[in-house]
Design a protein around this motif. Structure first.
Motif, PDB file in Angstrom:
ATOM      1  N   SER A 170       9.702  29.959  47.988  1.00  0.00           N
ATOM      2  CA  SER A 170       9.377  28.937  46.983  1.00  0.00           C
ATOM      3  C   SER A 170       8.514  27.815  47.544  1.00  0.00           C
ATOM      4  O   SER A 170       7.825  27.122  46.797  1.00  0.00           O
ATOM      5  CB  SER A 170      10.659  28.356  46.386  1.00  0.00           C
ATOM      6  N   GLY A 171       8.515  27.621  48.864  1.00  0.00           N
ATOM      7  CA  GLY A 171       7.702  26.562  49.448  1.00  0.00           C
ATOM      8  C   GLY A 171       6.299  26.989  49.830  1.00  0.00           C
ATOM      9  O   GLY A 171       5.494  26.173  50.285  1.00  0.00           O
ATOM     10  N   CYS A 172       5.978  28.275  49.629  1.00  0.00           N
ATOM     11  CA  CYS A 172       4.665  28.775  50.054  1.00  0.00           C
ATOM     12  C   CYS A 172       3.521  28.106  49.300  1.00  0.00           C
ATOM     13  O   CYS A 172       2.529  27.692  49.891  1.00  0.00           O
ATOM     14  CB  CYS A 172       4.617  30.292  49.880  1.00  0.00           C
ATOM     15  N   ASN A 173       3.662  27.987  47.984  1.00  0.00           N
ATOM     16  CA  ASN A 173       2.594  27.360  47.210  1.00  0.00           C
ATOM     17  C   ASN A 173       2.487  25.873  47.482  1.00  0.00           C
ATOM     18  O   ASN A 173       1.400  25.298  47.404  1.00  0.00           O
ATOM     19  CB  ASN A 173       2.814  27.619  45.719  1.00  0.00           C
ATOM     20  N   ASP A 174       3.607  25.229  47.811  1.00  0.00           N
ATOM     21  CA  ASP A 174       3.536  23.829  48.232  1.00  0.00           C
ATOM     22  C   ASP A 174       2.674  23.707  49.487  1.00  0.00           C
ATOM     23  O   ASP A 174       1.826  22.813  49.592  1.00  0.00           O
ATOM     24  CB  ASP A 174       4.939  23.291  48.523  1.00  0.00           C
ATOM     25  N   LEU A 175       2.894  24.601  50.443  1.00  0.00           N
ATOM     26  CA  LEU A 175       2.090  24.587  51.665  1.00  0.00           C
ATOM     27  C   LEU A 175       0.617  24.836  51.362  1.00  0.00           C
ATOM     28  O   LEU A 175      -0.262  24.152  51.888  1.00  0.00           O
ATOM     29  CB  LEU A 175       2.609  25.652  52.640  1.00  0.00           C
ATOM     30  N   ALA A 176       0.348  25.823  50.499  1.00  0.00           N
ATOM     31  CA  ALA A 176      -1.041  26.131  50.149  1.00  0.00           C
ATOM     32  C   ALA A 176      -1.709  24.936  49.461  1.00  0.00           C
ATOM     33  O   ALA A 176      -2.884  24.632  49.706  1.00  0.00           O
ATOM     34  CB  ALA A 176      -1.091  27.359  49.242  1.00  0.00           C
ATOM     35  N   ASN A 177      -0.954  24.234  48.613  1.00  0.00           N
ATOM     36  CA  ASN A 177      -1.497  23.058  47.939  1.00  0.00           C
ATOM     37  C   ASN A 177      -1.771  21.925  48.924  1.00  0.00           C
ATOM     38  O   ASN A 177      -2.764  21.196  48.790  1.00  0.00           O
ATOM     39  CB  ASN A 177      -0.535  22.581  46.844  1.00  0.00           C
ATOM     40  N   ILE A 178      -0.904  21.776  49.912  1.00  0.00           N
ATOM     41  CA  ILE A 178      -1.127  20.761  50.947  1.00  0.00           C
ATOM     42  C   ILE A 178      -2.399  21.069  51.737  1.00  0.00           C
ATOM     43  O   ILE A 178      -3.213  20.173  52.008  1.00  0.00           O
ATOM     44  CB  ILE A 178       0.094  20.690  51.890  1.00  0.00           C
ATOM     45  N   ILE A 179      -2.562  22.331  52.118  1.00  0.00           N
ATOM     46  CA  ILE A 179      -3.782  22.740  52.832  1.00  0.00           C
ATOM     47  C   ILE A 179      -5.010  22.402  51.996  1.00  0.00           C
ATOM     48  O   ILE A 179      -6.008  21.863  52.487  1.00  0.00           O
ATOM     49  CB  ILE A 179      -3.764  24.260  53.142  1.00  0.00           C
TER      50      ILE A 179
END
Length: 293
Positions: A170-179
């Motif tokens: 569930s945190g993968c897209n959060d990481l992608a958005n941060i990048i």
């Protein structure tokens, strides 16, 4: 990826029985066990299992209190399965109100355990898909429009995370958005050349989530932390199987401190009780450097 499971019961024979059922039926990976409520809470809070199988009555902190603390303080959507011989409707109701989603009655029945865990896995997988869909879109409240976030750097980021085995987290897209935020800001105005993680979480929350609260930001942080822990565990497992694997060589020293990879490998092998540590900023900057290659 295999579901990561944690067992809490003060009866060692019950823990062994459930562990054997899970492993014999290939239902998931046991990442920890405890016979004491306080110890269980501390470990669950640090390793973020997908599914927790937990007894109702425990020394120092009972199962219901553990579930309440995890749900309220950690704000993580892990699934709890209650294991108990309690027949009181009031206590069972209280357990469901606290946050359990499934129930296994004692004495243990193999078929019941397998059936309940499979249902829990289906529920967890559905939850991950929904979280992934939710986090893939940016809500523009002024226009009331949902717009997909897509560009080449995001595609390449997701390719990296696919190789790390974390795209279902569930945190993968959060990481992608941060990048996405950091890369674009550095291109346009050199913003975020220096930052702390609190600033990043606040910016992510402002751009992608409607709620502006400490609880929301804490939830973002916990999702991301858990996802990076899974990445560390996956890379360590790859290293154990094949030290020369290209994924291990490519990612182990860029996204993590190699000493922590070794610690995690020893933890998986059962040689150490200490796990490797993660640094989320190192993981983010490592991803950005990989995008430049």
């Amino acid at each position: 990826m295999a579901q990561r499971m944690y067992i809490v019961d003060d009866d060692k024979s019950i823990r062994v029985m459930i562990k054997n059922i899970i492993e014999d039926n290939d239902l998931g990976v046991i990442i920890g066990q405890a016979n004491d409520g306080e110890i269980a809470y501390k470990q669950i809070s640090s390793i973020y299992p997908d599914i927790v199988l937990i007894d109702l009555l425990l020394p120092s902190l009972d199962g219901i209190e553990i579930i309440k603390k995890v749900k309220n303080e950690i704000n993580h959507d892990m699934i709890f399965i209650m294991i108990s011989e309690v027949s009181s409707d009031n206590m069972i109701t209280e357990a469901y109100e606290a946050g359990i989603e499934f129930f296994i009655s004692k004495p243990i029945n193999v078929l019941e355990v397998v059936t309940v865990i499979k249902r829990a896995i289906e529920s967890q997988n559905l939850r991950n898909v929904l979280n992934q869909l939710k986090n893939t879109y940016s809500i523009d409240s002024r226009k009331n429009v949902t717009a997909p976030i897509t560009n080449s750097s995001r595609r390449n980021t997701m390719k990296i995370y696919s190789e790390l085995g974390i795209t279902g987290e569930s945190g993968c897209n959060d990481l992608a958005n941060i990048i996405e935020i950091i890369v674009n800001e550095r291109k346009t105005n050199n913003h975020f050349n220096k930052y702390n993680m609190k600033e990043i979480y606040l910016e992510l929350n402002k751009r992608f989530y409607s709620e502006n609260s400490i609880k929301t930001i804490k939830a973002i942080e916990q999702r991301i932390r858990r996802t990076v822990i899974v990445a560390l565990n996956n890379i360590a497992n790859i290293g154990i199987e094949d030290f020369s694997n290209y994924k291990f060589e490519k990612y182990s020293s860029v996204l993590f401190d190699f000493s922590d990879i070794r610690l995690e490998m020893d933890y998986i092998r059962g040689k150490s009780k200490q796990r490797g540590k993660i640094n989320i900023k190192t993981f983010i900057e490592g991803t950005i450097n990989l995008l430049k290659d």
